[in-house]
Design a protein around this motif. Structure first.
Motif, PDB file in Angstrom:
ATOM      1  N   GLU A   1       0.832  -1.207   0.000  1.00  0.00           N
ATOM      2  CA  GLU A   1       0.000   0.000   0.000  1.00  0.00           C
ATOM      3  C   GLU A   1       0.865   1.256   0.000  1.00  0.00           C
ATOM      4  O   GLU A   1       0.537   2.236  -0.665  1.00  0.00           O
ATOM      5  CB  GLU A   1      -0.931   0.006   1.209  1.00  0.00           C
TER       6      GLU A   1
ATOM      7  N   GLY B   1       2.235   1.710  -3.433  1.00  0.00           N
ATOM      8  CA  GLY B   1       1.153   2.130  -4.304  1.00  0.00           C
ATOM      9  C   GLY B   1       0.815   3.608  -4.148  1.00  0.00           C
ATOM     10  O   GLY B   1       0.591   4.306  -5.140  1.00  0.00           O
ATOM     11  N   ARG B   2       0.774   4.075  -2.917  1.00  0.00           N
ATOM     12  CA  ARG B   2       0.502   5.500  -2.678  1.00  0.00           C
ATOM     13  C   ARG B   2       1.581   6.374  -3.289  1.00  0.00           C
ATOM     14  O   ARG B   2       1.299   7.436  -3.850  1.00  0.00           O
ATOM     15  CB  ARG B   2       0.377   5.773  -1.177  1.00  0.00           C
TER      16      ARG B   2
ATOM     17  N   ARG C   1       1.159   6.368  -7.118  1.00  0.00           N
ATOM     18  CA  ARG C   1       0.035   7.228  -7.493  1.00  0.00           C
ATOM     19  C   ARG C   1       0.410   8.704  -7.371  1.00  0.00           C
ATOM     20  O   ARG C   1       0.110   9.509  -8.260  1.00  0.00           O
ATOM     21  CB  ARG C   1      -1.180   6.941  -6.619  1.00  0.00           C
TER      22      ARG C   1
ATOM     23  N   ARG D   1       2.780   9.650 -10.149  1.00  0.00           N
ATOM     24  CA  ARG D   1       2.069   9.628 -11.432  1.00  0.00           C
ATOM     25  C   ARG D   1       1.294  10.927 -11.617  1.00  0.00           C
ATOM     26  O   ARG D   1       1.361  11.572 -12.662  1.00  0.00           O
ATOM     27  CB  ARG D   1       1.110   8.430 -11.498  1.00  0.00           C
ATOM     28  N   LYS D   2       0.584  11.329 -10.573  1.00  0.00           N
ATOM     29  CA  LYS D   2      -0.196  12.568 -10.648  1.00  0.00           C
ATOM     30  C   LYS D   2       0.717  13.785 -10.750  1.00  0.00           C
ATOM     31  O   LYS D   2       0.438  14.715 -11.510  1.00  0.00           O
ATOM     32  CB  LYS D   2      -1.109  12.687  -9.433  1.00  0.00           C
TER      33      LYS D   2
ATOM     34  N   THR E   1      -2.372  10.212 -16.418  1.00  0.00           N
ATOM     35  CA  THR E   1      -3.561   9.512 -15.944  1.00  0.00           C
ATOM     36  C   THR E   1      -3.157   8.050 -15.755  1.00  0.00           C
ATOM     37  O   THR E   1      -2.118   7.602 -16.275  1.00  0.00           O
ATOM     38  CB  THR E   1      -4.715   9.584 -16.956  1.00  0.00           C
ATOM     39  N   GLN E   2      -4.000   7.301 -15.055  1.00  0.00           N
ATOM     40  CA  GLN E   2      -3.721   5.873 -14.919  1.00  0.00           C
ATOM     41  C   GLN E   2      -3.689   5.216 -16.289  1.00  0.00           C
ATOM     42  O   GLN E   2      -2.835   4.379 -16.555  1.00  0.00           O
ATOM     43  CB  GLN E   2      -4.793   5.184 -14.058  1.00  0.00           C
TER      44      GLN E   2
ATOM     45  N   GLY F   1      -4.106  -0.088 -11.470  1.00  0.00           N
ATOM     46  CA  GLY F   1      -4.991   0.271 -10.360  1.00  0.00           C
ATOM     47  C   GLY F   1      -4.748  -0.594  -9.140  1.00  0.00           C
ATOM     48  O   GLY F   1      -4.714  -0.103  -8.010  1.00  0.00           O
TER      49      GLY F   1
ATOM     50  N   GLU G   1      -1.500   0.473  -7.492  1.00  0.00           N
ATOM     51  CA  GLU G   1      -1.654   1.726  -6.758  1.00  0.00           C
ATOM     52  C   GLU G   1      -2.478   1.549  -5.484  1.00  0.00           C
ATOM     53  O   GLU G   1      -2.257   2.258  -4.507  1.00  0.00           O
ATOM     54  CB  GLU G   1      -2.280   2.800  -7.648  1.00  0.00           C
ATOM     55  N   ARG G   2      -3.406   0.625  -5.484  1.00  0.00           N
ATOM     56  CA  ARG G   2      -4.203   0.359  -4.273  1.00  0.00           C
ATOM     57  C   ARG G   2      -3.472  -0.554  -3.294  1.00  0.00           C
ATOM     58  O   ARG G   2      -3.912  -0.719  -2.166  1.00  0.00           O
ATOM     59  CB  ARG G   2      -5.541  -0.269  -4.657  1.00  0.00           C
TER      60      ARG G   2
END
Length: 70
Positions: free
Chosen positions: A4, A7-8, A11, A14-15, A20-21, A36, A39-40
């Protein structure tokens, strides 16, 4: 828990880089659902995928590493 945290970080970067995903998944050659899940934190992150993500985002794998894991 560790997946996790990775993944955070993925994400967030990436942003920050404006992807975008869907764009990042396409660049990596993986499905949107795979990215996804990464990232989760519900999919383990392989060393190979970590390297590919860091290259796509133009950052080092060390930068992606959660601070408490360095």
């Amino acid at each position: 828990m560790e997946t996790e945290q990775w993944g955070r970080r993925i994400r967030a970067f990436r942003k920050l880089k404006g992807f975008t995903q869907e764009q990042l998944a396409q660049q990596l050659g993986v499905s949107l659902s795979v990215l996804g899940e990464v990232e989760r934190g519900s999919r383990p992150l392989t060393d190979e995928l970590l390297k590919e993500i860091s290259q796509a985002l133009h950052i080092s794998t060390d930068e992606l590493c959660p601070p408490e894991k360095r």
